[in-house]
Write an enzyme that holds these catalytic residues in place. Structure first.
Site, PDB file in Angstrom:
ATOM      1  N   GLY A  59      57.678  32.614  67.865  1.00 46.15           N
ATOM      2  CA  GLY A  59      56.253  32.915  67.818  1.00 46.15           C
ATOM      3  C   GLY A  59      55.607  32.083  66.730  1.00 46.15           C
ATOM      4  O   GLY A  59      55.977  30.930  66.517  1.00 46.15           O
ATOM      5  N   CYS A  60      54.689  32.670  66.034  1.00 50.87           N
ATOM      6  CA  CYS A  60      53.980  31.966  64.966  1.00 50.87           C
ATOM      7  C   CYS A  60      54.948  31.574  63.855  1.00 50.87           C
ATOM      8  O   CYS A  60      55.710  32.406  63.359  1.00 50.87           O
ATOM      9  CB  CYS A  60      52.884  32.861  64.411  1.00 50.87           C
ATOM     10  SG  CYS A  60      52.030  32.168  62.989  1.00 50.87           S
ATOM     11  N   PHE A  61      54.910  30.314  63.452  1.00 55.66           N
ATOM     12  CA  PHE A  61      55.861  29.861  62.430  1.00 55.66           C
ATOM     13  C   PHE A  61      55.609  30.477  61.064  1.00 55.66           C
ATOM     14  O   PHE A  61      56.494  30.525  60.225  1.00 55.66           O
ATOM     15  CB  PHE A  61      55.968  28.348  62.343  1.00 55.66           C
ATOM     16  CG  PHE A  61      54.704  27.539  62.336  1.00 55.66           C
ATOM     17  CD1 PHE A  61      53.527  27.966  61.744  1.00 55.66           C
ATOM     18  CD2 PHE A  61      54.706  26.296  62.947  1.00 55.66           C
ATOM     19  CE1 PHE A  61      52.375  27.180  61.748  1.00 55.66           C
ATOM     20  CE2 PHE A  61      53.565  25.496  62.952  1.00 55.66           C
ATOM     21  CZ  PHE A  61      52.396  25.951  62.354  1.00 55.66           C
ATOM     22  N   TRP A  62      54.417  30.974  60.814  1.00 55.12           N
ATOM     23  CA  TRP A  62      54.139  31.619  59.515  1.00 55.12           C
ATOM     24  C   TRP A  62      55.038  32.830  59.306  1.00 55.12           C
ATOM     25  O   TRP A  62      55.486  33.096  58.194  1.00 55.12           O
ATOM     26  CB  TRP A  62      52.692  32.060  59.424  1.00 55.12           C
ATOM     27  CG  TRP A  62      51.669  30.972  59.478  1.00 55.12           C
ATOM     28  CD1 TRP A  62      51.842  29.631  59.235  1.00 55.12           C
ATOM     29  CD2 TRP A  62      50.284  31.140  59.787  1.00 55.12           C
ATOM     30  NE1 TRP A  62      50.652  28.967  59.374  1.00 55.12           N
ATOM     31  CE2 TRP A  62      49.677  29.870  59.710  1.00 55.12           C
ATOM     32  CE3 TRP A  62      49.509  32.240  60.116  1.00 55.12           C
ATOM     33  CZ2 TRP A  62      48.318  29.668  59.956  1.00 55.12           C
ATOM     34  CZ3 TRP A  62      48.152  32.052  60.361  1.00 55.12           C
ATOM     35  CH2 TRP A  62      47.572  30.767  60.276  1.00 55.12           C
TER      36      TRP A  62
END
Length: 191
Positions: free
Chosen positions: A23-26
């Protein structure tokens, strides 16, 4: 079928490299930066057919890339299997091209393996997890050979660390990190 551009990874002596998307790399960056035996975590883009993509390119969902992190790890301290156990415990690997409100192929669950033993570990653990009944639906995590990695823009690096009071960090990343911390506390670096 598009030809995938290839990029090289310079791996420090005694280390291995991993490239994972959940998903979101953050979110995944915030977790792996805190693991003992892990260093050099970078957010970026992998698996696509466009060279040197930008975040704007990726968000179209048409470049073939996934948002990923790439990092080095010391296999004498943490194994690839342990890395994958954390990977599957910190996102939903049963949702195709989506994690929560983030939708599109750039948010897919993906393991880009760098050598045959990583591939074998990934397939073995995916099958074991599926058979365990831990998830009600099929695990759709993509397990494919590594081809390329492009580092994301500077403002994406260390995102949680640099923006921990931002709403996305408080409502999306922090709950994932807190869950991870409860289960894998013994694998955390000292503060």
């Amino acid at each position: 079928m598009e030809t995938l551009p290839l990029t090289e990874v310079n791996i420090p002596d005694g280390m291995e490299v991993a490239t994972l998307g959940s998903g979101c790399f953050w979110c995944i960056e915030a977790i792996y930066q805190r693991l003992v035996g892990v260093m050099g975590v970078k957010s970026g883009y992998s698996g696509g057919f466009v060279e040197n993509p930008t975040y704007r390119d990726i968000t179209t969902g048409t470049t073939g890339h996934a948002e990923v992190i790439q990092f080095f790890y010391d296999p004498k301290i943490i194994s690839f299997q342990e890395i994958l156990e954390i990977f599957w415990a910190t996102h939903d690997p049963t949702t195709l091209n989506r994690q929560g409100a983030d939708v599109g192929p750039q948010y897919r669950s993906a393991i880009f393996f760098h050598h045959e033993s990583q591939e074998k570990d990934a397939i073995y653990l995916k099958d074991k997890l599926q058979k365990s009944g831990a998830f009600d639906k099929a695990i759709v995590t993509e397990i494919t050979p590594f081809s390329n990695f492009y580092e994301a823009e500077n403002y994406h690096q260390n995102y949680y660390q640099n923006n921990s009071s931002a709403p996305y960090c408080q409502f999306v990343i922090k709950p994932k990190y807190d869950k991870f911390k409860k289960v894998f506390e013994e694998k955390l670096k000292a503060d």
